[in-house]
Write a protein that holds these residues in place. Structure first.
Motif, mmCIF file in Angstrom:
data_model
loop_
_atom_site.group_PDB
_atom_site.id
_atom_site.type_symbol
_atom_site.label_atom_id
_atom_site.label_comp_id
_atom_site.label_asym_id
_atom_site.label_seq_id
_atom_site.Cartn_x
_atom_site.Cartn_y
_atom_site.Cartn_z
ATOM 1 N N PHE A 47 -21.559 24.881 -57.068
ATOM 2 C CA PHE A 47 -23.201 26.011 -56.715
ATOM 3 C C PHE A 47 -23.258 27.076 -58.054
ATOM 4 C CE2 PHE A 47 -20.857 26.203 -52.693
ATOM 5 C CZ PHE A 47 -21.351 25.505 -52.069
ATOM 6 N N ALA A 48 -22.754 27.257 -58.737
ATOM 7 C CA ALA A 48 -23.214 27.926 -60.312
ATOM 8 C C ALA A 48 -24.238 27.159 -61.022
ATOM 9 C CB ALA A 48 -22.256 28.977 -60.997
ATOM 10 N N ALA A 49 -23.075 25.801 -61.028
ATOM 11 C CA ALA A 49 -24.494 24.791 -62.187
ATOM 12 C C ALA A 49 -25.981 24.727 -61.303
ATOM 13 C CB ALA A 49 -23.082 23.723 -61.515
ATOM 14 N N SER A 69 -27.511 26.242 -59.338
ATOM 15 C CA SER A 69 -28.257 27.503 -58.863
ATOM 16 C C SER A 69 -29.266 27.426 -60.434
ATOM 17 C CB SER A 69 -27.854 28.841 -58.577
ATOM 18 O OG SER A 69 -27.152 28.854 -57.368
ATOM 19 N N GLU A 70 -28.174 26.853 -61.411
ATOM 20 C CA GLU A 70 -29.030 27.421 -62.791
ATOM 21 C C GLU A 70 -30.314 26.081 -63.146
ATOM 22 O OE1 GLU A 70 -27.480 27.433 -67.229
ATOM 23 O OE2 GLU A 70 -26.434 27.378 -65.712
ATOM 24 N N PHE A 71 -29.940 24.945 -62.252
ATOM 25 C CA PHE A 71 -30.517 23.594 -63.164
ATOM 26 C C PHE A 71 -31.818 23.767 -62.229
ATOM 27 C CE2 PHE A 71 -31.186 20.024 -61.240
ATOM 28 C CZ PHE A 71 -32.346 18.602 -62.116
ATOM 29 N N ARG A 72 -31.209 24.327 -60.550
ATOM 30 C CA ARG A 72 -32.308 24.062 -59.680
ATOM 31 C C ARG A 72 -33.743 25.756 -59.789
ATOM 32 N NH1 ARG A 72 -31.867 19.553 -57.121
ATOM 33 N NH2 ARG A 72 -30.200 18.691 -56.791
ATOM 34 N N GLN A 73 -32.798 26.447 -60.629
ATOM 35 C CA GLN A 73 -33.657 27.545 -60.638
ATOM 36 C C GLN A 73 -33.767 28.135 -59.255
ATOM 37 O OE1 GLN A 73 -36.769 26.827 -63.585
ATOM 38 N NE2 GLN A 73 -35.667 27.366 -65.491
ATOM 39 N N ILE A 74 -32.942 28.549 -59.007
ATOM 40 C CA ILE A 74 -33.047 29.032 -57.130
ATOM 41 C C ILE A 74 -31.681 30.694 -56.893
ATOM 42 C CG2 ILE A 74 -33.063 27.212 -56.264
ATOM 43 C CD1 ILE A 74 -29.950 26.673 -55.367
ATOM 44 N N SER A 121 -37.660 18.807 -49.561
ATOM 45 C CA SER A 121 -36.937 19.322 -50.995
ATOM 46 C C SER A 121 -35.952 20.207 -51.076
ATOM 47 C CB SER A 121 -38.239 20.063 -51.006
ATOM 48 O OG SER A 121 -38.362 20.593 -52.016
ATOM 49 N N TRP A 122 -35.156 19.990 -52.253
ATOM 50 C CA TRP A 122 -33.921 21.006 -52.202
ATOM 51 C C TRP A 122 -33.929 21.829 -52.519
ATOM 52 C CZ3 TRP A 122 -29.780 20.428 -50.719
ATOM 53 C CH2 TRP A 122 -28.680 18.721 -51.025
ATOM 54 N N ARG A 123 -35.930 22.176 -53.527
ATOM 55 C CA ARG A 123 -36.553 23.745 -53.755
ATOM 56 C C ARG A 123 -36.377 24.602 -52.486
ATOM 57 N NH1 ARG A 123 -37.744 26.503 -57.876
ATOM 58 N NH2 ARG A 123 -37.487 25.041 -59.319
ATOM 59 N N ARG A 124 -37.068 23.552 -51.355
ATOM 60 C CA ARG A 124 -37.426 24.112 -50.212
ATOM 61 C C ARG A 124 -36.118 24.461 -49.569
ATOM 62 N NH1 ARG A 124 -39.539 23.466 -45.243
ATOM 63 N NH2 ARG A 124 -39.336 20.351 -45.857
ATOM 64 N N GLN A 125 -35.038 23.852 -48.986
ATOM 65 C CA GLN A 125 -34.272 23.608 -48.678
ATOM 66 C C GLN A 125 -33.372 25.495 -49.399
ATOM 67 O OE1 GLN A 125 -31.400 21.324 -46.455
ATOM 68 N NE2 GLN A 125 -32.081 20.083 -48.567
ATOM 69 N N LEU A 126 -33.219 25.215 -50.637
ATOM 70 C CA LEU A 126 -32.621 27.083 -50.953
ATOM 71 C C LEU A 126 -32.770 26.876 -51.434
ATOM 72 C CD1 LEU A 126 -30.359 23.551 -53.161
ATOM 73 C CD2 LEU A 126 -29.817 24.580 -51.028
ATOM 74 N N ALA A 127 -34.000 27.611 -51.193
ATOM 75 C CA ALA A 127 -34.955 28.982 -52.069
ATOM 76 C C ALA A 127 -34.146 30.360 -51.885
ATOM 77 C CB ALA A 127 -36.461 28.951 -51.189
ATOM 78 N N THR A 128 -33.781 30.403 -50.109
ATOM 79 C CA THR A 128 -32.863 31.572 -50.531
ATOM 80 C C THR A 128 -31.383 31.758 -51.055
ATOM 81 O OG1 THR A 128 -32.248 30.800 -48.272
ATOM 82 C CG2 THR A 128 -34.516 32.007 -48.509
ATOM 83 N N GLY A 129 -31.064 30.397 -51.644
ATOM 84 C CA GLY A 129 -29.814 29.392 -52.103
ATOM 85 C C GLY A 129 -28.744 29.183 -51.211
ATOM 86 N N HIS A 130 -27.327 28.776 -51.005
ATOM 87 C CA HIS A 130 -27.030 27.879 -50.869
ATOM 88 C C HIS A 130 -26.322 28.061 -49.312
ATOM 89 C CE1 HIS A 130 -27.287 26.926 -54.256
ATOM 90 N NE2 HIS A 130 -26.597 25.157 -54.256
ATOM 91 N N ARG A 131 -25.914 29.216 -48.262
ATOM 92 C CA ARG A 131 -25.331 29.373 -47.876
ATOM 93 C C ARG A 131 -25.738 28.997 -46.538
ATOM 94 N NH1 ARG A 131 -23.768 35.153 -45.151
ATOM 95 N NH2 ARG A 131 -22.809 34.475 -43.170
ATOM 96 N N ALA A 132 -27.508 29.372 -46.316
ATOM 97 C CA ALA A 132 -27.525 28.712 -45.037
ATOM 98 C C ALA A 132 -26.949 26.921 -44.688
ATOM 99 C CB ALA A 132 -29.630 28.543 -45.220
ATOM 100 N N ARG A 133 -28.218 26.520 -45.808
ATOM 101 C CA ARG A 133 -27.325 24.677 -46.140
ATOM 102 C C ARG A 133 -26.018 24.304 -45.620
ATOM 103 N NH1 ARG A 133 -26.165 20.719 -44.838
ATOM 104 N NH2 ARG A 133 -26.562 19.037 -45.839
ATOM 105 N N VAL A 171 -15.047 13.571 -64.249
ATOM 106 C CA VAL A 171 -16.781 14.195 -64.421
ATOM 107 C C VAL A 171 -16.332 16.324 -64.965
ATOM 108 C CG1 VAL A 171 -19.020 15.182 -63.409
ATOM 109 C CG2 VAL A 171 -18.212 12.393 -63.201
ATOM 110 N N ARG A 172 -16.453 16.830 -65.551
ATOM 111 C CA ARG A 172 -16.164 17.985 -65.353
ATOM 112 C C ARG A 172 -17.066 19.204 -65.662
ATOM 113 N NH1 ARG A 172 -12.150 19.536 -69.689
ATOM 114 N NH2 ARG A 172 -13.166 21.574 -69.228
ATOM 115 N N MET A 173 -17.444 19.822 -64.735
ATOM 116 C CA MET A 173 -18.248 20.739 -63.949
ATOM 117 C C MET A 173 -17.777 21.875 -64.536
ATOM 118 S SD MET A 173 -19.326 20.073 -60.457
ATOM 119 C CE MET A 173 -19.873 18.267 -60.670
#
Length: 280
Positions: free
Chosen positions: A133-135, A137-142, A85-97, A178-180
């Motif tokens: 990363f900002a988008a 984080s907001e989408f996944r609420q992590i 699960s992305w939620r489990r992987q990214l629970a503490t943010g993106h850096r670890a991944r 695709v603009r993000m």
């Protein structure tokens, strides 16, 4: 950072090493008995390479324990595909991944990838990566560790300049539009993409809109040598290590590569997207 996939592969490697030791064989000795390179034995025992069913059957016979072939292949079936699960992987943010991505890239000579809706992370500018990363984080609420994640992603990009490595990527033309992020950041990202064309370690293909394609995946995927495929979906990331699936993704990549354009033609398509009002 460890993962279920890595842990299971390391455990299997430790079991192979245990059986070799019990048989009184050195790494060199079993390599000679199997007709393999010594480096392959090392990668398997250290959990840096996923063995095939054939590899495990051969190992069991080489150490005089053909009765254990079933055990070894059973262990393999448990690690061939790992869903996280992305939620489990990214629970503490993106850096670890991102740190995990650095480790996998370091262990890989050739990465082949397909991206359908964004610029590959290995080619991103810091500002584009920050917006991504900002988008996310907001989408996944992590947790938002965006600055650390960006720095780690940029560190991973050092591999692009390492002799002996190859990065062969396909990007759908639609992804160029695709603009993000802001128009300025997006335009700078396309300039960065153009600058990478012709780099010795990089082969960049653009799959044009309207290309005649045979049946291929509609999702992005990355192939690490011939040992691992990583597939991203909206809620999970799949690490696939079985030989049949790897061959299937390799075939998909090859079919798409036949429809892609490279060099000056790719440059023109990216430049056209760069000049489009949608990116200004």
């Amino acid at each position: 950072m460890t993962t279920d996939f890595q842990s299971a592969r390391h455990a299997l490697g430790a079991r192979l090493r245990e059986l070799r030791t019990e048989a009184g064989l050195s790494g060199k000795g079993i390599a000679e008995r199997l007709g393999w390179q010594r480096s392959k034995v090392s990668r398997l025992e250290l959990g840096k390479q996923t063995p095939t069913t054939s590899d495990l059957n051969s190992w069991a016979h080489a150490v005089g324990r053909p009765d254990l072939a079933g055990e070894l292949t059973g262990r393999l079936s448990g690690i061939e595909t790992k869903y996280r699960s992305w939620r489990r992987q990214l629970a503490t943010g993106h850096r670890a991944r991102q740190e995990l991505a650095i480790a996998e890239t370091a262990d890989t000579k050739t990465i082949r990838g397909l991206e359908v809706a964004r610029i590959p992370g290995l080619f991103q500018t810091p500002d584009y990566a920050r917006a991504t990363f900002a988008a996310n984080s907001e989408f996944r609420q992590i947790a938002k560790d965006i600055d650390d994640a960006v720095r780690t992603r940029m560190r991973r990009q050092q591999a692009l300049y390492e002799p002996g490595k190859r990065f062969r990527f396909l990007v759908w033309e639609a992804a160029l539009y695709v603009r993000m992020c802001s128009a300025e950041v997006h335009a700078a990202q396309l300039d960065r993409l153009i600058s990478l064309i012709g780099l010795d370690t990089i082969e960049l293909g653009i799959v044009p809109l309207g290309a005649q394609l045979r049946r291929t995946p509609a999702h992005g995927f990355w192939i690490y040598d011939r040992r691992l495929v990583i597939v991203e979906t909206i809620d999970t990331e799949m690490w696939i290590g079985d030989e049949d699936s790897i061959q299937l993704y390799e075939r998909a990549w090859d079919w798409l590569a036949e429809s892609a354009v490279y060099g000056p033609h790719a440059h023109r398509i990216i430049a056209r997207a760069r000049a489009s009002p949608n990116t200004m």
